[in-house]
Design a protein around this motif. Structure first.
Motif, PDB file in Angstrom:
ATOM      1  N   VAL A  61       0.745  -1.155   0.091  1.00 38.73           N
ATOM      2  CA  VAL A  61      -0.028   0.016  -0.012  1.00 38.73           C
ATOM      3  C   VAL A  61       0.955   1.065   0.017  1.00 38.73           C
ATOM      4  CG1 VAL A  61      -2.105  -1.093   0.984  1.00 38.73           C
ATOM      5  CG2 VAL A  61      -0.324  -0.039   2.546  1.00 38.73           C
ATOM      6  N   ALA A  62       0.341   2.263  -0.644  1.00 38.63           N
ATOM      7  CA  ALA A  62       1.054   3.505  -0.507  1.00 38.63           C
ATOM      8  C   ALA A  62       0.221   4.386   0.395  1.00 38.63           C
ATOM      9  CB  ALA A  62       1.034   4.180  -1.911  1.00 38.63           C
ATOM     10  N   GLU A  63       0.746   5.042   1.385  1.00 37.62           N
ATOM     11  CA  GLU A  63      -0.049   5.907   2.284  1.00 37.62           C
ATOM     12  C   GLU A  63       0.344   7.302   2.094  1.00 37.62           C
ATOM     13  OE1 GLU A  63      -1.021   3.027   6.145  1.00 37.62           O
ATOM     14  OE2 GLU A  63       1.102   4.059   5.965  1.00 37.62           O
ATOM     15  N   THR A  64      -0.537   8.212   2.249  1.00 38.89           N
ATOM     16  CA  THR A  64      -0.236   9.835   2.366  1.00 38.89           C
ATOM     17  C   THR A  64      -1.027  10.077   3.491  1.00 38.89           C
ATOM     18  OG1 THR A  64      -0.022  11.646   1.216  1.00 38.89           O
ATOM     19  CG2 THR A  64      -1.844  10.285   0.481  1.00 38.89           C
ATOM     20  N   CYS A  69      -3.712   5.319  -0.106  1.00 36.69           N
ATOM     21  CA  CYS A  69      -3.918   5.984  -1.318  1.00 36.69           C
ATOM     22  C   CYS A  69      -3.733   5.062  -2.652  1.00 36.69           C
ATOM     23  CB  CYS A  69      -3.524   7.360  -1.428  1.00 36.69           C
ATOM     24  SG  CYS A  69      -1.703   7.345  -1.802  1.00 36.69           S
ATOM     25  N   GLY A  70      -3.310   3.789  -2.263  1.00 40.01           N
ATOM     26  CA  GLY A  70      -3.046   3.159  -3.573  1.00 40.01           C
ATOM     27  C   GLY A  70      -2.646   1.698  -3.126  1.00 40.01           C
ATOM     28  N   HIS A  71      -2.659   0.634  -4.022  1.00 38.41           N
ATOM     29  CA  HIS A  71      -2.213  -0.549  -3.671  1.00 38.41           C
ATOM     30  C   HIS A  71      -1.995  -1.387  -4.926  1.00 38.41           C
ATOM     31  CE1 HIS A  71      -6.211  -1.620  -5.046  1.00 38.41           C
ATOM     32  NE2 HIS A  71      -6.726  -0.959  -4.207  1.00 38.41           N
ATOM     33  N   LEU A  99      -5.411   6.312  -6.169  1.00 35.24           N
ATOM     34  CA  LEU A  99      -6.525   7.384  -6.222  1.00 35.24           C
ATOM     35  C   LEU A  99      -6.185   8.472  -7.242  1.00 35.24           C
ATOM     36  CD1 LEU A  99      -7.302   8.034  -2.239  1.00 35.24           C
ATOM     37  CD2 LEU A  99      -8.672   6.846  -3.956  1.00 35.24           C
ATOM     38  N   PRO A 100      -7.195   8.841  -7.958  1.00 31.19           N
ATOM     39  CA  PRO A 100      -6.770   9.927  -8.914  1.00 31.19           C
ATOM     40  C   PRO A 100      -6.213  11.033  -8.505  1.00 31.19           C
ATOM     41  CG  PRO A 100      -9.041   8.809  -9.384  1.00 31.19           C
ATOM     42  CD  PRO A 100      -8.670   8.472  -7.891  1.00 31.19           C
ATOM     43  N   SER A 101      -6.410  11.212  -7.360  1.00 32.45           N
ATOM     44  CA  SER A 101      -5.898  12.810  -6.618  1.00 32.45           C
ATOM     45  C   SER A 101      -4.377  12.452  -6.421  1.00 32.45           C
ATOM     46  CB  SER A 101      -6.646  13.188  -5.336  1.00 32.45           C
ATOM     47  OG  SER A 101      -6.447  12.186  -4.426  1.00 32.45           O
ATOM     48  N   GLN A 102      -3.981  11.147  -6.143  1.00 37.44           N
ATOM     49  CA  GLN A 102      -2.429  11.024  -5.806  1.00 37.44           C
ATOM     50  C   GLN A 102      -1.685  10.360  -7.226  1.00 37.44           C
ATOM     51  OE1 GLN A 102      -1.265  11.568  -3.013  1.00 37.44           O
ATOM     52  NE2 GLN A 102      -3.001  12.686  -2.672  1.00 37.44           N
ATOM     53  N   ARG A 103      -2.277  10.394  -8.378  1.00 40.84           N
ATOM     54  CA  ARG A 103      -1.742   9.952  -9.618  1.00 40.84           C
ATOM     55  C   ARG A 103      -0.793  10.811  -9.863  1.00 40.84           C
ATOM     56  NH1 ARG A 103      -7.204   7.393 -12.294  1.00 40.84           N
ATOM     57  NH2 ARG A 103      -7.432   5.771 -10.621  1.00 40.84           N
ATOM     58  N   ALA A 107       3.487   7.586  -6.440  1.00 44.43           N
ATOM     59  CA  ALA A 107       3.176   6.531  -5.573  1.00 44.43           C
ATOM     60  C   ALA A 107       3.056   5.345  -6.488  1.00 44.43           C
ATOM     61  CB  ALA A 107       1.739   6.802  -4.687  1.00 44.43           C
ATOM     62  N   GLY A 108       2.403   5.121  -7.575  1.00 41.00           N
ATOM     63  CA  GLY A 108       2.337   4.199  -8.343  1.00 41.00           C
ATOM     64  C   GLY A 108       3.694   3.332  -8.766  1.00 41.00           C
ATOM     65  N   SER A 109       4.524   4.522  -9.055  1.00 41.82           N
ATOM     66  CA  SER A 109       5.713   3.540  -9.273  1.00 41.82           C
ATOM     67  C   SER A 109       6.459   3.296  -8.107  1.00 41.82           C
ATOM     68  CB  SER A 109       6.759   4.749  -9.736  1.00 41.82           C
ATOM     69  OG  SER A 109       6.300   5.440 -11.022  1.00 41.82           O
ATOM     70  N   ALA A 110       6.236   3.806  -6.791  1.00 39.62           N
ATOM     71  CA  ALA A 110       6.971   3.122  -5.782  1.00 39.62           C
ATOM     72  C   ALA A 110       6.309   1.790  -5.353  1.00 39.62           C
ATOM     73  CB  ALA A 110       6.544   4.228  -4.544  1.00 39.62           C
TER      74      ALA A 110
END
Length: 157
Positions: A61-64, A69-71, A99-103, A107-110
């Motif tokens: 998961v990515a957290e902010t 906010c992503g997985h 999440l669209p707000s975090q694209r 985060a996706g690359s991480a």
């Protein structure tokens, strides 16, 4: 690109939020107004919790700001023992969502980098994915390539 997020392995306690994000992810498949879900959110929550708990599935998961906010999810596909070659598992990558707000903030690359690092250290044979049209370029930037030997038989139900 900002890096105001952390990436960590998912835990069974994350299942509720991961189920919510799964529903959001699938709603993006519909232009405009998505139909009413045919299954309750709790079904997905239980499914995710059970699989993360027993290790059948792994996820990152990515957290902010302490909010997921992503997985990305990984299922290990075992291979039959072979007397002449390694039979390391193959990793099936799925349910990759930010999440669209975090694209476009990293985060996706991480998430994919954490998945790739784990897969290498675990000795996986390789990773497979059925990308969407939108996600294919990102996967390709991370080294995913069209298969040379894979065949698929769609089964109509």
């Amino acid at each position: 690109m900002t890096t105001d997020f952390t990436v960590r392995p998912a835990r069974p306690a994350d299942a509720g939020r991961l189920a919510e994000l799964r529903w959001m992810f699938k709603q993006e498949d519909y232009e405009g107004r998505p139909p009413t879900p045919a299954r309750p959110l709790e079904e997905a929550e239980h499914w995710i919790r059970d699989r993360l708990r027993d290790g059948r599935w792994l996820a990152w998961v990515a957290e902010t700001e302490r909010e997921i906010c992503g997985h990305v999810f990984l299922c290990l596909v075992e291979r039959m023992p072979d007397p002449y070659e390694d039979n390391n598992p193959v990793g099936y990558v799925t349910n990759y969502f930010v999440l669209p707000s975090q694209r476009n903030k990293g985060a996706g690359s991480a998430l994919l980098e954490a998945l790739k690092q784990h897969s290498r250290s675990a000795g996986l044979e390789g990773l497979i994915v059925w990308p969407s049209e939108r996600s294919a370029p990102l996967y390709q930037r991370f080294g995913f390539q069209p298969p040379e030997e894979l065949l698929e038989l769609p089964l109509d139900t």
